[in-house]
Structures are given as C-alpha cells and as structure tokens.
Design a protein around this motif. Structure first.
Motif, PDB file in Angstrom:
ATOM      1  N   HIS A  22       0.826  -1.199   0.000  1.00  0.00           N
ATOM      2  CA  HIS A  22       0.000   0.000   0.000  1.00  0.00           C
ATOM      3  C   HIS A  22       0.868   1.260   0.000  1.00  0.00           C
ATOM      4  CE1 HIS A  22      -3.702  -2.233   1.845  1.00  0.00           C
ATOM      5  NE2 HIS A  22      -3.556  -2.464   0.548  1.00  0.00           N
ATOM      6  N   LEU A 231      -3.734   5.608   5.177  1.00  0.00           N
ATOM      7  CA  LEU A 231      -4.186   4.779   4.064  1.00  0.00           C
ATOM      8  C   LEU A 231      -5.243   3.789   4.518  1.00  0.00           C
ATOM      9  CD1 LEU A 231      -0.790   3.973   2.287  1.00  0.00           C
ATOM     10  CD2 LEU A 231      -2.304   5.936   1.978  1.00  0.00           C
ATOM     11  N   SER A 237      -6.013   2.984  -0.501  1.00  0.00           N
ATOM     12  CA  SER A 237      -6.183   4.356  -0.968  1.00  0.00           C
ATOM     13  C   SER A 237      -6.026   5.342   0.179  1.00  0.00           C
ATOM     14  CB  SER A 237      -7.559   4.525  -1.616  1.00  0.00           C
ATOM     15  OG  SER A 237      -7.705   3.656  -2.723  1.00  0.00           O
ATOM     16  N   ARG A 238      -5.818   6.621  -0.174  1.00  0.00           N
ATOM     17  CA  ARG A 238      -5.691   7.656   0.846  1.00  0.00           C
ATOM     18  C   ARG A 238      -7.026   7.875   1.557  1.00  0.00           C
ATOM     19  NH1 ARG A 238      -2.015   9.712  -3.010  1.00  0.00           N
ATOM     20  NH2 ARG A 238       0.044  10.206  -2.108  1.00  0.00           N
ATOM     21  N   CYS A 249     -11.990   6.339   3.761  1.00  0.00           N
ATOM     22  CA  CYS A 249     -11.314   6.095   2.496  1.00  0.00           C
ATOM     23  C   CYS A 249     -12.006   6.878   1.382  1.00  0.00           C
ATOM     24  CB  CYS A 249     -11.316   4.601   2.176  1.00  0.00           C
ATOM     25  SG  CYS A 249     -10.577   4.189   0.582  1.00  0.00           S
TER      26      CYS A 249
END
Length: 315
Positions: A22, A231, A237-238, A249
């Motif tokens: 990630h 994350l 994802s951020r 998310c």
C-alpha cells in the motif's frame, strides 16, 4: 499421541508485506519483488498448515512432541517443524512448490519448472534441512542429549512432481509422512514421556526469533518513495480525516479508526525505529508541529533528546 508444544503462528510478513504494498507505488522497481515475496510467504504458510493437519490426523502409538517454526537465530537456522519421539527427532522442511522439481546432487542445487514453462533456480531444500539437522545435533550435544536426528523434505501436495530425487535426504509427499515415520529406526533405549517433555521445553528455551527485517535495505527504497498519509487498510487508498480518531477512504468509503496511529506503525516498520516531529508532520500530512506533537504524545511513545532534536520511538 501428538502434542504441539509450540504451535505455528502466521509469519509476520504475511501481514506486513500487504501494508508495504500500500505504501510502495506500483511503479517502484521493487514493487513486483514484494508481490512475489508475499505470494511465497502465503504459499509456504499454507503448505505448513496442510502438513500440520496431516500430522494431527495421524494415529500415534507413542507420545510425540512437536515444535513449529523452531529457530536458532545465532546460527540463522529455521526449522519448519521438529518432531521429538522416544526414538529420535525428525526435522521437517516443508516446501510448497508447484510444477516439477529437479535436484542436482553434483551442485546441490534445485531447479523448478513452473506450470507455465518457466525455469527457476533455488538453493536446495535438501541442503537446508541437512544443515538444520547438524545444528540440532550440535544443540543436543551441548544439552548432553543422545538422540538421532532424521531430516526430511516434505512436499505438501502430490501435484508437485520430482525428477532426480536425492539419495542423501528423503523428499516425500505429505500423504506419505505416516509411512515414512513408521520406517525410521527404533532405538533400544526409549525416552520416557517426562524426559521427552523436558527436552521439548529445553528446545523452546533455545528458540530465538530472527531480528526485525530491514525493509528499506531488502527492497531498496527511500522514505520519499513511499505513499504518505493515512491509508485504507482494505484497498490502500488515501483517507480523509473525519474527526480526531476517524478517517474515511476516498475510494471505498471504508472507515479507518486511529488512522494516525496505524500510519505511524507503518513508519516504524518500514522506515525507521525513530521519528522526529518534522518527519511525523510530513508523513501524516499534518498542518503544524503542534498537531504532530499532539499525535506523538497521545501514542505514548518514548522520547529522547531535547528541543528540536527530540525523537520519538516505540517502547
């Protein structure tokens, strides 16, 4: 009766490598190396679990003590499974490979032909388990234990094919373990169950886990290469901050609790055992040094140094 005095636990890499994936951009040169290593760890652990299940389903007429993932760190020696019986010890080296395995007894090398026709070379697991046997015999000598040690390479699934099987160390399939163990020599002196249990505990006392992995050195990345911020643990994802403890998310809308703490765990695992206020501020994307100090103090981290030289670490 079989008793696992040291149960098998999932390798730490099984949880840590997906977290690193990630953080590491897919364009990074080492990204595919991490993907491959995670596959190997997952396959290896699955094969070991399968063999554990076979051992537990066998009919045992004598007491047997089992130790899973036994390690002698000072010798960099790991044994997948050690079986202690009243007549001897057995070291199992479990290898979950697919395709066809070819053993070269001249070079002590192993070649794998994968199902899609690729050829890969490996250090021979025969040499690995032979070395493990030597280390265990040396430890027995130090402990004044007189017990033979039998090495064996175990392939969990019969779909793996073998060419040029070595003669020095048996390479067998998981389903043949029961038969193989029944053919081992039986010494005249039978070790009593209480002595067997004492020996197992002595080995557990000598178990020394390997030190923490140096991920930046293993996969050749710099901290500036890593994806920063909180994350999503599900998709990577951020995340956006919703409150002091809650992030969401931006892709799958999953809720992340204590996202700052999770992100700092990634820093300590994949970057450095220490962090400064400035590094924390940049890695987490915080607005100023006050916000960074609040997060660091709230995590209950240890600290050393003074003023701007203060660094924080996990105790």
């Amino acid at each position: 009766m079989l008793m696992f005095l040291k149960e098998r636990t999932a390798p730490l890499l099984l949880e840590r490598l997906p977290r690193l994936l990630h953080r590491l951009p897919k364009s990074h040169a080492s990204y595919e190396d991490v993907v491959l290593d995670h596959y190997k760890v997952r396959a290896g652990f699955g094969g070991e679990q399968h063999v554990d299940g076979l051992l537990k389903r066998m009919r045992w007429h004598d007491p047997v003590m089992a130790l899973a993932v036994f390690q002698l760190c000072d010798r960099f020696c790991q044994m997948d499974t050690v079986l202690l019986t009243s007549h001897g010890a057995v070291v199992l080296e479990v290898k979950n490979y697919s395709g066809t395995l070819s053993f070269d007894e001249q070079s002590y090398h192993m070649k794998q032909e994968t199902r899609d026709g690729k050829f890969l070379g490996f250090n021979s697991p025969v040499t690995q388990v032979w070395n493990a046997r030597e280390e265990l015999l040396h430890l027995f000598e130090q402990l004044s234990i007189s017990l033979p040690v039998y090495p064996v390479v175990v392939l969990p699934y019969s779909s793996t094919l073998i060419e040029g099987a070595p003669k020095e160390v048996p390479v067998i399939y998981g389903y043949s373990l029961n038969r193989f163990l029944s053919t081992l020599p039986r010494t005249e002196r039978i070790m009593p169950p209480e002595e067997l249990a004492r020996l197992a505990q002595l080995l557990i006392d000598h178990h020394t886990p390997f030190p923490k992995k140096d991920f930046p050195a293993m996969y050749r990345y710099e901290v500036n290469s890593l994806v920063k911020g909180v994350l999503c643990s599900a998709c990577g994802s951020r995340c956006e901050r919703r409150s002091e403890r809650v992030h969401a998310c931006i892709r799958c809308e999953a809720t992340v609790i204590d996202g700052y703490a999770r992100a700092l765990d990634d820093w300590f695992e994949f970057v450095s055992p220490e962090i400064s206020n400035a590094e924390c501020r940049e890695f987490l994307g915080l607005k100023d040094h006050y916000a960074a100090k609040y997060v660091l103090v709230k995590m209950g981290l240890g600290r050393c140094g003074k003023g701007r030289a203060v660094r924080y670490f996990r105790e």
